[in-house]
Design a protein around this motif. Structure first.
Motif, short mmCIF file in Angstrom:
data_model
loop_
_atom_site.label_atom_id
_atom_site.label_comp_id
_atom_site.label_asym_id
_atom_site.label_seq_id
_atom_site.Cartn_x
_atom_site.Cartn_y
_atom_site.Cartn_z
N ALA A 1 0.82 -1.21 0.00
CA ALA A 1 0.00 0.00 0.00
C ALA A 1 0.86 1.26 0.00
O ALA A 1 0.55 2.25 -0.68
N ASP B 1 -2.68 -0.27 -6.29
CA ASP B 1 -4.13 -0.15 -6.17
C ASP B 1 -4.68 -1.25 -5.26
O ASP B 1 -3.96 -2.14 -4.80
N ALA B 2 -5.99 -1.20 -5.00
CA ALA B 2 -6.61 -2.11 -4.04
C ALA B 2 -6.51 -3.57 -4.48
O ALA B 2 -6.31 -4.46 -3.65
N ILE C 1 -3.06 -4.89 -3.74
CA ILE C 1 -2.86 -5.06 -2.30
C ILE C 1 -3.55 -6.33 -1.82
O ILE C 1 -2.97 -7.14 -1.07
N VAL D 1 -8.15 -4.76 4.28
CA VAL D 1 -8.06 -4.38 2.87
C VAL D 1 -9.44 -4.42 2.22
O VAL D 1 -9.82 -3.52 1.45
N THR E 1 -12.02 -1.63 3.99
CA THR E 1 -11.59 -0.24 4.17
C THR E 1 -11.40 0.44 2.82
O THR E 1 -10.91 -0.19 1.88
N PRO E 2 -11.76 1.69 2.71
CA PRO E 2 -11.47 2.44 1.47
C PRO E 2 -9.97 2.42 1.18
O PRO E 2 -9.14 2.41 2.09
N HIS E 3 -9.67 2.44 -0.10
CA HIS E 3 -8.27 2.30 -0.52
C HIS E 3 -7.35 3.31 0.14
O HIS E 3 -6.22 3.00 0.54
N SER E 4 -7.81 4.52 0.28
CA SER E 4 -6.95 5.57 0.85
C SER E 4 -6.66 5.35 2.33
O SER E 4 -5.70 5.92 2.87
N VAL F 1 -6.35 2.14 3.74
CA VAL F 1 -5.89 0.77 3.99
C VAL F 1 -4.67 0.75 4.90
O VAL F 1 -4.60 -0.03 5.86
N GLN F 2 -3.71 1.58 4.60
CA GLN F 2 -2.46 1.53 5.36
C GLN F 2 -2.65 1.84 6.84
O GLN F 2 -2.25 1.04 7.70
#
Length: 247
Positions: A55, A60-61, A64, A183, A186-189, A191-192
């Motif tokens: 990530a 991208d998702a 990941i 993952v 959660t929204p991609h932004s 994830v981390q």
């Protein structure tokens, strides 16, 4: 004239009565607990580190999630194989030692009896009592007595490769499910940070439960596992930012 009733006969102790307070020995859990704790923590840290690192690189998702699932499958197989081979080696060593002891009992039973008696003397028995204990235990099961008291091999602590492999692989998958869920849900932004937070909370719970199961202090177990998990997350994030490959 009044007659006194005869006192009741004294109650006889029941020779085979069960104890009201059976003891639960935590050493009975050693065979599977070590593998399960190792597998769960490794699943959480390894897959979370993989997810966080990918990530951080800007993937991208889909990438990941794919990396997380691949890491889960590979990690579970690796843990199972590693545990099986390691514990199988221990089992082979135990089997070889028992074979040697069996041969020595057949070739020199008197010498083996004296050896067993010396072990009991070193543990605090008088020579006379040690000799009697050794004689009775030898008559009951000579090989089991030598395996336990000379070699330190017991049924409770004996190596069980399949049990260790299954416990390790299953625990790895269970631990890896947490970062995978982060993952997916959660929204991609996010994830981390969510994966990092989920991982640290899961590690603290895992460490506390492992300490509780082993009879240790729960806070200490939680802190030491969480510390190493945080270090792994930091290293994975640094690697992701270092390479920073956009996928």
């Amino acid at each position: 004239m009044t007659t006194q009733a005869a006192p009741p006969p004294p109650s006889r102790p029941r020779p085979h009565a069960r104890s009201r307070h059976p003891e639960a020995h935590r050493s009975e859990r050693v065979g599977w607990l070590r593998a399960a704790v190792l597998g769960a923590n490794d699943g959480i840290v390894s897959v979370a580190g993989l997810v966080v690192g990918v990530a951080a690189s800007g993937a991208d998702a889909a990438a990941i999630l794919t990396s997380g699932i691949a890491g889960t499958v590979a990690g579970a197989m690796s843990m199972a194989a590693g545990e099986y081979v390691s514990v199988r080696s221990q089992a082979d060593t135990e089997r070889a030692d028992i074979a040697v002891e069996k041969r020595e009992l057949a070739e020199d039973p008197h010498g083996e009896l004296e050896e067993l008696a010396r072990i009991y003397v070193e543990r605090g028995l008088t020579p006379e009592l040690a000799q009697e204990v050794a004689r009775q235990l030898t008559a009951h099961d000579a090989l089991a007595s030598h395996a336990r008291d000379e070699l330190g091999i017991t049924d409770t602590l004996r190596a069980r490769p399949v049990q260790a492999a299954l416990a390790s692989a299953g625990a790895f998958v269970s631990g890896a499910a947490l970062p995978i869920a982060a993952v997916v849900l959660t929204p991609h932004s996010q994830v981390q940070p969510v994966a990092i937070a989920t991982t640290l909370v899961a590690l603290s719970v895992s460490g506390a439960l492992a300490a509780w199961a082993g009879g240790a202090r729960m806070l200490r177990g939680a802190l030491r596992v969480t510390f190493w998990g945080a270090l792994a997350m930091a290293a994975a994030t640094a690697v992701g930012h270092l390479f920073g490959v956009q996928v």
